[in-house]
Design an enzyme around this catalytic site. Sequence first.
Site, mmCIF file in Angstrom:
data_model
loop_
_atom_site.group_PDB
_atom_site.id
_atom_site.type_symbol
_atom_site.label_atom_id
_atom_site.label_comp_id
_atom_site.label_asym_id
_atom_site.label_seq_id
_atom_site.Cartn_x
_atom_site.Cartn_y
_atom_site.Cartn_z
ATOM 1 N N HIS A 356 -10.709 7.025 3.942
ATOM 2 C CA HIS A 356 -10.248 8.016 2.960
ATOM 3 C C HIS A 356 -8.776 7.905 2.607
ATOM 4 O O HIS A 356 -8.255 8.783 1.913
ATOM 5 C CB HIS A 356 -10.500 9.437 3.471
ATOM 6 N N LYS A 545 -3.517 21.542 -4.605
ATOM 7 C CA LYS A 545 -3.901 20.523 -3.633
ATOM 8 C C LYS A 545 -2.925 20.630 -2.474
ATOM 9 O O LYS A 545 -1.938 21.362 -2.571
ATOM 10 C CB LYS A 545 -3.839 19.118 -4.246
ATOM 11 N N ARG A 546 -3.182 19.920 -1.361
ATOM 12 C CA ARG A 546 -2.205 19.931 -0.279
ATOM 13 C C ARG A 546 -0.855 19.438 -0.786
ATOM 14 O O ARG A 546 -0.779 18.633 -1.711
ATOM 15 C CB ARG A 546 -2.691 19.052 0.876
ATOM 16 N N LYS A 551 1.580 13.053 -3.808
ATOM 17 C CA LYS A 551 0.858 13.780 -4.852
ATOM 18 C C LYS A 551 1.798 14.251 -5.967
ATOM 19 O O LYS A 551 1.380 14.693 -7.015
ATOM 20 C CB LYS A 551 0.101 14.968 -4.253
ATOM 21 N N THR A 653 -10.766 15.010 -5.401
ATOM 22 C CA THR A 653 -12.027 15.664 -5.739
ATOM 23 C C THR A 653 -11.740 16.949 -6.527
ATOM 24 O O THR A 653 -12.587 17.409 -7.282
ATOM 25 C CB THR A 653 -12.839 16.009 -4.466
ATOM 26 N N LYS A 657 -13.507 18.926 -9.989
ATOM 27 C CA LYS A 657 -13.817 20.353 -10.134
ATOM 28 C C LYS A 657 -13.238 20.897 -11.440
ATOM 29 O O LYS A 657 -13.891 21.664 -12.158
ATOM 30 C CB LYS A 657 -13.262 21.142 -8.933
HETATM 31 C C1 26Q Z 1 -5.413 11.986 11.862
HETATM 32 C C2 26Q Z 1 -4.947 11.855 13.169
HETATM 33 C C3 26Q Z 1 -4.294 12.904 13.803
HETATM 34 C C4 26Q Z 1 -4.136 14.112 13.124
HETATM 35 C C5 26Q Z 1 -4.616 14.263 11.812
HETATM 36 C C6 26Q Z 1 -5.235 13.191 11.180
HETATM 37 C C7 26Q Z 1 -5.751 13.346 9.797
HETATM 38 C C8 26Q Z 1 -6.304 14.548 9.355
HETATM 39 C C9 26Q Z 1 -6.755 14.698 8.063
HETATM 40 C C10 26Q Z 1 -5.684 12.295 8.875
HETATM 41 C C11 26Q Z 1 -6.152 12.447 7.572
HETATM 42 C C12 26Q Z 1 -6.705 13.654 7.160
HETATM 43 C C13 26Q Z 1 -7.218 13.901 5.805
HETATM 44 C C14 26Q Z 1 -7.351 12.993 4.854
HETATM 45 C C15 26Q Z 1 -7.868 13.348 3.528
HETATM 46 O O1 26Q Z 1 -8.179 14.486 3.237
HETATM 47 N N1 26Q Z 1 -8.013 12.371 2.630
HETATM 48 C C16 26Q Z 1 -8.521 12.658 1.293
HETATM 49 O O2 26Q Z 1 -9.924 12.434 1.296
HETATM 50 C C17 26Q Z 1 -10.505 12.840 0.070
HETATM 51 C C18 26Q Z 1 -12.008 12.693 0.198
HETATM 52 O O3 26Q Z 1 -12.365 11.344 0.201
HETATM 53 C C19 26Q Z 1 -9.945 12.033 -1.083
HETATM 54 O O4 26Q Z 1 -10.475 12.529 -2.287
HETATM 55 C C20 26Q Z 1 -8.418 12.124 -1.112
HETATM 56 O O5 26Q Z 1 -7.907 11.250 -2.097
HETATM 57 C C21 26Q Z 1 -7.853 11.776 0.252
HETATM 58 O O6 26Q Z 1 -6.447 11.996 0.269
#
Ligand code: 26Q
Length: 810
Positions: A356, A545-546, A551, A653, A657
């Site tokens: 992702h 978004k976050r 971004k 995503t 929406k």
């Molecule tokens: C990893 C290790 C330790 C702590 C936290 C994490 C961690 C947590 C959440 C790493 C990544 C995330 C989240 C990633 C994320 O949300 N990616 C998004 O995924 C969406 C669904 O595929 C995409 O549409 C977005 O582009 C992408 O940023």
Amino acid sequence: MAETYRKDQIAQLILGKLQRNFGRTAEQATTRHMCKACAMVLRDIMNANNIATDRLVQLGQQRQVHYLSMEFLMGRSLEKNAFNLGVLKPMKEAIRFLGFDPGEVFEAEPDAGLGNGGLGRLAACYLEAMTTLEIPATGYSICYELGIFKQKIVDGQQVELADNWLDVGDSWLISKPDEVEEIKFGGHIVDHWEGNVNRPEHVGYTSVLAVPRDMVIAGYNTEHTNVLRLWDAKSPTPVDMSLYSSGEYLKAVEQQAMAEVIAKVLYPDDNHYEGKSLRLRQQYFFVSATIQSITRKHRAQYGTLRNFHQKHVIQINDTHPALVVPELMRILLDEEGYDWDEAWSIVRQTVAYTNHTVLAEALERWPQDLFATLLPRIWDIVREIARRYQEELENHFGQGDGRVARMAIIWDGEVRMANLCIAACYAVNGVSALHSEILKHDVFADAYRLEPDKFKNVTNGIDHRRWLAEANPRLHALVCECLGDEGYLLHADKLRELEKFADDASVLERLGKIKAENKAEFAKYIETESGILLNTDAMFDVQVKRLHEYKRQLLNVLHIIYLYLHMKEDPHFDFQPRVFLFGAKAAPGYAVAKRIISLINSVATTVNNDPACKDRLQVAFLENYRVSLAEKLMPASELSEQISLAGKEASGTGNMKFMMNGALTIGTLDGANVEMHEQVGDDNIFIFGLTARGVSKLRETGYYASDYYMNDPDLKWIMKLLNDGFADGQNYNDLVRRLISGDGCPADEYMLLADFESYKVAHQRVSETYRDAKKWNRMSLINIARSNVFSADRSVRDYADIIWDLPYRK
Ligand code: 26Q
């Protein structure tokens, strides 16, 4: 649906729940009681369906999907489940009959915020779509006591509050204490050799119990159900003073502490890795519980694990559940006694990995010492996987080849989870066409050359029943009227037929009217919640978004400041009135992201209190952006800001929406924006900025942000205001330094200044287009019609066809 319910039946069921669970009549009940009682009524219906589904799946010996994710951002379930079960109308009538307002009852449900953002919400949409498509599937995660924090804005700054969702949220959960699993941490391994077979024994470990709390998922118009299994952590031993002398007392205290903390809280980092020991414990906890539970049931049904891969596919949501690989190996080797090659062959046919993100700071690389101490047996197995893989790579590429180092699973004292997944999984997919290409040709280029067939694309999608039909009932009604029935709910492709009305003046007018009504409704909600009065005559231009630098919320702010400065200088500045809306949570430890939130609020204070901007320019920061707020906002949005630096946003995503709700997109050619652009063509989207290739080229030749600054008087003017400070007395010279001189890292890493001019021009096109309401509404209609491809049903069918090889409801 076999059984439908009438209003009076549902009212009776609700009354029964109120009486038995809260000892109250409808007159004595609060809205919260009512909300819980309704949830319990639906939970009973779904539980009955679930027992039937389980029996059918077992009898049919069908292959099942297991979707493992550290996050499921479910949001609310009451209205959604009622809708899918076909009882929304009678349930609303029953609620009214009992003296309550259905809207208020739905609002009383807290969001199940068991996720950060895109990755977590995607898992929730896919669970719904898999259920609707009647695919036997189970989701697995952790039953976090505290979900994503609640955001408050105090003096322009983000403050985080605990999110205690379980109080009402647990009405959906059913505990299965008899399906508990034991998870072992720490200790060490003693080898016992029987001839030349090793029987490793794990001794001196600390145990934590994993107790399932199952949430049943309803599909649309089907009795098929699936389950989201949330593991709760419990200590195996009560702390008992009488154990003190035996030395067991400290162990018991340790076990209790270990257990209590594991399921306490969701890590609030989005797209950012931090090597925290607790996070690794959470990952192993839910992975081990899940694999033990799946293999236990499989063994009970088939008496062997030799056919495991024929009956199960395990899809992992990014690398976070990557420990499934060594954990499944552990069970096959140590518990079943299979030899390495047989065990490895089963694992390699079972697990598939979805990536992702391409951001380097999000890639998981765990310190090997932590790994070895916390998970000694898993560490042994990972070492052996790594050793064999490296041998294979050296045979293929030759020793000392740079590729061997890049692809290694253990390197420089770290375990690289992405490389482990690439070595062990039979499929690796990206989440948009562009992202999948970047994986093949850049991030995982070496592995792609080695095994090209392993790499796939499945473009993300969203649950169009939630995000269109349920969130936007006015638009849903218009769509149904145009298409003649509700068929699009199951077959999103029917949305395409809307295009027949692209030149129907009355339909376009109604589309405009629906947007206006949704804006008014949203404005009313915001006024009640926060006292802010939104100007509904102006275009709603939205970025939610976050908060992350890639971004580029900051690019949006620079542009707003540009508009503000010109408007102040020249009262005749030709400008289409706008309301700029932001919503974003920043990871609590991400200082720059928090500064950008503060900046948005400073700009809002300045602009909103300046008479020069009255009725023309307004900025609002929406507190605590979350699923349930998005459901109110999407239907009211007119312009969708998708402005990440090309190559950085894997898919997005939120963009889908907005599109499905008729907002037009201003965006870069990044992630799924590329495919949205392909669908609607140049004329129905506002594309600007560098392409992913352009970004790479510019980096190669050298990117000098200060050149853009020096050559653009507008940029100089904007930076001056940031340096001088705003009406609230805040200045942002730290952010200016980051853009122009770098502040210790490369200046303007996300190339805002390079894209600024092109962004400005795209916004001018937006304004010109908006003046022609008929043209705007036509574009909006085309966007809605062609959003069919971004339905999660399409994505799930793609997974079923390309990766899982499973049948589904047609
Ligand atoms: C990893 C290790 C330790 C702590 C936290 C994490 C961690 C947590 C959440 C790493 C990544 C995330 C989240 C990633 C994320 O949300 N990616 C998004 O995924 C969406 C669904 O595929 C995409 O549409 C977005 O582009 C992408 O940023």
